[in-house]
Design a protein around this motif. Structure first.
Motif, PDB file in Angstrom:
ATOM      1  N   SER A   1      -0.961  -2.482   4.262  1.00  7.46           N
ATOM      2  CA  SER A   1      -1.515  -3.781   3.864  1.00  7.46           C
ATOM      3  C   SER A   1      -0.456  -4.830   4.115  1.00  7.46           C
ATOM      4  CB  SER A   1      -1.909  -3.754   2.406  1.00  7.46           C
ATOM      5  OG  SER A   1      -2.462  -4.984   2.040  1.00  7.46           O
TER       6      SER A   1
ATOM      7  N   PRO B   1      -6.378   1.454   1.811  1.00  8.98           N
ATOM      8  CA  PRO B   1      -5.716   1.225   3.112  1.00  8.98           C
ATOM      9  C   PRO B   1      -4.447   2.061   3.263  1.00  8.98           C
ATOM     10  CG  PRO B   1      -5.167  -0.543   1.615  1.00  8.98           C
ATOM     11  CD  PRO B   1      -6.159   0.334   0.896  1.00  8.98           C
TER      12      PRO B   1
ATOM     13  N   ALA C   1       0.808  -1.221   0.000  1.00  6.93           N
ATOM     14  CA  ALA C   1       0.000   0.000   0.000  1.00  6.93           C
ATOM     15  C   ALA C   1       0.840   1.270   0.000  1.00  6.93           C
ATOM     16  CB  ALA C   1      -0.993   0.007   1.153  1.00  6.93           C
TER      17      ALA C   1
END
Length: 69
Positions: free
Chosen positions: A68, A65, A33
Motif C-alpha cells: 500500500s 493488499p 501493509a
C-alpha cells in the motif's frame, strides 16, 4: 506509530483468527501493509503466528493488499 492495546486473553479464549475478518486483521498491519511486530501489538507468540497466517491467507484471497502506498 502508536502501540495498540494488548489482546485481553479472557476476551476471546480461542486463538483462531479468521482470515475473512478484515477489520480485525487491519489492526495488525501498518499503513504500508506490513505485519506489525509482537513488540508493537503486545500479542503472545502463538496469537501472533495465527494473525500472520490469517493475514497471508487474506492477501492470497484478495481481501488485503500486499503493498500500500
Amino acid at each position: 506509530m502508536k502501540k495498540i492495546e494488548p489482546k485481553n486473553e479472557t476476551e476471546n479464549p480461542s486463538d483462531y483468527v479468521d482470515y475473512k475478518d478484515v477489520p480485525t486483521l487491519k489492526k495488525h498491519i501498518n499503513p504500508h501493509a506490513r505485519i506489525m511486530s509482537r513488540k508493537r501489538t503486545g500479542t503472545s507468540a502463538r496469537y501472533q503466528r495465527s494473525i500472520a497466517l490469517a493475514i497471508k491467507r487474506a492477501r492470497y484471497m484478495g481481501l488485503l493488499p500486499y503493498i500500500s502506498r
